[in-house]
Design an enzyme around this catalytic site. Sequence first.
Site, PDB file in Angstrom:
ATOM      1  N   ASP A 194      -0.473   5.349   0.924  1.00 41.10           N
ATOM      2  CA  ASP A 194      -0.789   6.215   2.109  1.00 41.10           C
ATOM      3  C   ASP A 194      -0.987   5.564   3.338  1.00 41.10           C
ATOM      4  OD1 ASP A 194      -0.995   8.449   0.224  1.00 41.10           O
ATOM      5  OD2 ASP A 194      -2.862   7.938  -0.513  1.00 41.10           O
ATOM      6  N   ASP A 217       0.943  -1.177   0.115  1.00 41.35           N
ATOM      7  CA  ASP A 217      -0.156  -0.098  -0.004  1.00 41.35           C
ATOM      8  C   ASP A 217       0.840   1.262  -0.098  1.00 41.35           C
ATOM      9  OD1 ASP A 217      -2.392   1.540   0.482  1.00 41.35           O
ATOM     10  OD2 ASP A 217      -1.728   1.990   2.627  1.00 41.35           O
ATOM     11  N   LYS A 239      -7.950  -5.304  -3.658  1.00 33.44           N
ATOM     12  CA  LYS A 239      -6.500  -5.324  -3.843  1.00 33.44           C
ATOM     13  C   LYS A 239      -6.219  -6.920  -3.783  1.00 33.44           C
ATOM     14  CE  LYS A 239      -4.916  -0.942  -1.751  1.00 33.44           C
ATOM     15  NZ  LYS A 239      -4.147  -0.475  -0.738  1.00 33.44           N
ATOM     16  N   ASP A 262      -6.738  -2.896   2.865  1.00 37.47           N
ATOM     17  CA  ASP A 262      -5.577  -3.983   2.575  1.00 37.47           C
ATOM     18  C   ASP A 262      -5.857  -5.307   3.151  1.00 37.47           C
ATOM     19  OD1 ASP A 262      -3.785  -1.790   1.351  1.00 37.47           O
ATOM     20  OD2 ASP A 262      -3.891  -1.068   3.391  1.00 37.47           O
ATOM     21  N   ASP A 308      -1.779  -1.049   5.595  1.00 35.19           N
ATOM     22  CA  ASP A 308      -2.166  -0.187   6.977  1.00 35.19           C
ATOM     23  C   ASP A 308      -3.998   0.072   7.232  1.00 35.19           C
ATOM     24  OD1 ASP A 308      -2.563   2.009   4.954  1.00 35.19           O
ATOM     25  OD2 ASP A 308      -3.050   3.249   6.855  1.00 35.19           O
TER      26      ASP A 308
END
Length: 234
Positions: free
Chosen positions: A10, A8, A157, A184, A180
């Site tokens: 951000d 990931d 994802k 995810d 995070d």
Amino acid sequence: MLKALVTDVDGTITDRRRRINTAAVEAIRTLVDAGITVVFASGNIVCFMDALCKMVGTDGTIIGENGGVYRRGFPGTLRIAGDREACLAAFEELKDYFARKDVELEPFGAQYRFADVAFARNIDPDEAKAVIRDRRLPVRVLDTGFAIHLQALGVSKGTAMRELAGEMELSLAEILAVGDSENDIEMLKAAGIGVAVANAPAETRSAADLVTENAYGDGFVEAVKKYYPDLFSR
């Protein structure tokens, strides 16, 4: 052996203010120079992802829009897995609902998106989830901590990572994934090893094989050094 890293952006290779962690960039470049494929997986749009890949130095393999789009390498064909029409229809429902509360939804990058819808976090994500659930709309609400996204059911994802693994002739067991946020979770569960950085919420941490001691980009660097020790002991 871990042959690829899917990460990931951000909140994972940045700090809480979205400033990229320079040590994370150095770690990624070390992996790339050693022949490890590094894949950025984000809710961001493709043009943002392309710029990030160019500046950091990866081969352009990406997962964007929370799995709604993905591509192997810069020359690869962009695959669109999401259902943007369903997301747009759901956004209109939310927009009308919150307008009755005198709240205007602010879309992000609408003209550049192929699969999902993203908008500002000026509403309660749980309230948006309740509206979507009560109206039985075929999308889900994702709160990344930086924006709220609408994505088609069954797209994540994790699903995009599975497709890319096939294209790269890798097994999921050969992939390290780091993230995070709630977007995810599927990716962390599907990867051979899933790592959540310390700033991740409880649900994301519980989906991971390891939770780092450090948060944000420092946690990412911690994970990479743990699982690729030979590359960082020289």
